[in-house]
Design a protein around this motif. Structure first.
Motif, PDB file in Angstrom:
ATOM      1  N   PHE A 168       4.778  -4.485   0.527  1.00  0.00           N
ATOM      2  CA  PHE A 168       4.110  -3.387  -0.184  1.00  0.00           C
ATOM      3  C   PHE A 168       5.019  -2.827  -1.271  1.00  0.00           C
ATOM      4  N   VAL A 169       6.265  -2.545  -0.906  1.00  0.00           N
ATOM      5  CA  VAL A 169       7.224  -1.987  -1.868  1.00  0.00           C
ATOM      6  C   VAL A 169       7.438  -2.961  -3.025  1.00  0.00           C
ATOM      7  N   LEU A 170       7.476  -4.245  -2.716  1.00  0.00           N
ATOM      8  CA  LEU A 170       7.708  -5.259  -3.735  1.00  0.00           C
ATOM      9  C   LEU A 170       6.546  -5.353  -4.728  1.00  0.00           C
ATOM     10  N   PHE A 171       5.314  -5.255  -4.236  1.00  0.00           N
ATOM     11  CA  PHE A 171       4.139  -5.487  -5.083  1.00  0.00           C
ATOM     12  C   PHE A 171       3.425  -4.217  -5.554  1.00  0.00           C
ATOM     13  N   ALA A 172       3.806  -3.064  -5.070  1.00  0.00           N
ATOM     14  CA  ALA A 172       3.105  -1.824  -5.436  1.00  0.00           C
ATOM     15  C   ALA A 172       3.231  -1.533  -6.927  1.00  0.00           C
ATOM     16  N   GLU A 173       2.129  -1.055  -7.498  1.00  0.00           N
ATOM     17  CA  GLU A 173       2.097  -0.585  -8.882  1.00  0.00           C
ATOM     18  C   GLU A 173       1.376   0.759  -8.896  1.00  0.00           C
ATOM     19  N   PRO A 174       2.027   1.776  -8.346  1.00  0.00           N
ATOM     20  CA  PRO A 174       1.347   3.069  -8.204  1.00  0.00           C
ATOM     21  C   PRO A 174       1.125   3.761  -9.547  1.00  0.00           C
ATOM     22  N   THR A 175       0.069   4.555  -9.563  1.00  0.00           N
ATOM     23  CA  THR A 175      -0.176   5.463 -10.670  1.00  0.00           C
ATOM     24  C   THR A 175      -0.200   6.865 -10.064  1.00  0.00           C
ATOM     25  N   ARG A 176      -0.087   7.858 -10.897  1.00  0.00           N
ATOM     26  CA  ARG A 176      -0.153   9.227 -10.361  1.00  0.00           C
ATOM     27  C   ARG A 176      -1.496   9.468  -9.680  1.00  0.00           C
ATOM     28  N   LEU A 186       7.015  10.056  -2.013  1.00  0.00           N
ATOM     29  CA  LEU A 186       8.045  10.351  -3.014  1.00  0.00           C
ATOM     30  C   LEU A 186       8.456   9.087  -3.762  1.00  0.00           C
ATOM     31  N   TYR A 187       8.676   8.015  -3.023  1.00  0.00           N
ATOM     32  CA  TYR A 187       9.053   6.746  -3.653  1.00  0.00           C
ATOM     33  C   TYR A 187       7.984   6.296  -4.657  1.00  0.00           C
ATOM     34  N   LEU A 188       6.724   6.344  -4.240  1.00  0.00           N
ATOM     35  CA  LEU A 188       5.650   5.896  -5.123  1.00  0.00           C
ATOM     36  C   LEU A 188       5.479   6.832  -6.321  1.00  0.00           C
ATOM     37  N   LEU A 189       5.650   8.126  -6.109  1.00  0.00           N
ATOM     38  CA  LEU A 189       5.579   9.060  -7.249  1.00  0.00           C
ATOM     39  C   LEU A 189       6.691   8.781  -8.265  1.00  0.00           C
ATOM     40  N   LEU A 190       7.862   8.454  -7.781  1.00  0.00           N
ATOM     41  CA  LEU A 190       8.970   8.158  -8.694  1.00  0.00           C
ATOM     42  C   LEU A 190       8.717   6.865  -9.474  1.00  0.00           C
ATOM     43  N   ARG A 191       7.951   5.956  -8.896  1.00  0.00           N
ATOM     44  CA  ARG A 191       7.614   4.686  -9.589  1.00  0.00           C
ATOM     45  C   ARG A 191       6.385   4.810 -10.465  1.00  0.00           C
ATOM     46  N   ALA A 192       5.600   5.851 -10.251  1.00  0.00           N
ATOM     47  CA  ALA A 192       4.334   5.983 -11.016  1.00  0.00           C
ATOM     48  C   ALA A 192       4.590   6.364 -12.463  1.00  0.00           C
TER      49      ALA A 192
END
Length: 188
Positions: free
Chosen positions: A33-41, A182-188
């Motif tokens: 999941f961490v490898l392939f995630a492409e989060p948006t806000r 938090l991790y996904l927000l920082l990547r968004a």
């Protein structure tokens, strides 16, 4: 009561490989999941609220259940027989949405449903052996996962925050949810 209560082949390859090792597979899925995630806000926002609802349900359930000492049929257990798993489902669904990839959701469903179906059946067999007719009657009244109604004043139950915090360690799930968010927000 459903005909399939308690029916599970614990010697099957699927049960031994996936149901018994679901936590290990969860870590593997988390790494992918961490490898392939492409989060948006937006994906993080909507997924977070679904996951938060799931964790709230798990917290309510883990502070209500008294495992192995009594058949818990009140509080969230008066709405569904498996509120801990219903909550876990919502957490997984929410995190899948947070990841921002459309295919995370169907992949999550394909993984979650058969694994937890096997787990629930095994647990039902144990409860049927332990509580007999009381468990059969409970199954007749209360659905497995999806409530037939919303909670009301009659669904209040003794709640023990210490049991939720110390014995069931639900704080770990809260910490994980906030860390992922938090991790996904920082990547968004």
């Amino acid at each position: 009561m459903s005909e399939d209560i308690g029916r599970v082949d614990e010697s099957s390859w699927f049960y031994r490989t996936f149901v018994k090792k679901r936590v290990t597979w969860g870590f593997v899925a988390g790494a992918l999941f961490v490898l392939f995630a492409e989060p948006t806000r937006q994906s993080v926002f909507w997924g977070f609220w679904i996951a938060l609802l799931g964790e709230a349900i798990r917290t309510w359930a883990s502070g209500t259940i008294v495992k192995t000492k009594q058949l818990t049929t009140h509080g969230p257990y008066g709405l569904v027989r498996n509120p801990l798993y219903s909550g876990s489902f919502l957490i997984g669904l929410g995190v899948s949405i947070m990841g921002g990839r459309w295919w995370f959701v169907p992949l999550f469903l394909v993984a979650f449903v058969p694994v937890y179906r096997g787990l629930v059946r095994k647990e039902e067999r144990v409860l049927l052996e332990r509580y007999g007719d009381a468990f059969r009657e409970y199954c007749r009244r209360v659905p497995r996962f999806v409530p037939r109604r919303l909670p009301g004043p009659g669904d209040r139950a003794p709640y023990d925050a210490r049991r939720m915090w110390s014995k069931h360690k639900e704080w770990q799930a809260w910490l994980g949810l906030y860390a992922v968010t938090l991790y996904l927000l920082l990547r968004a």
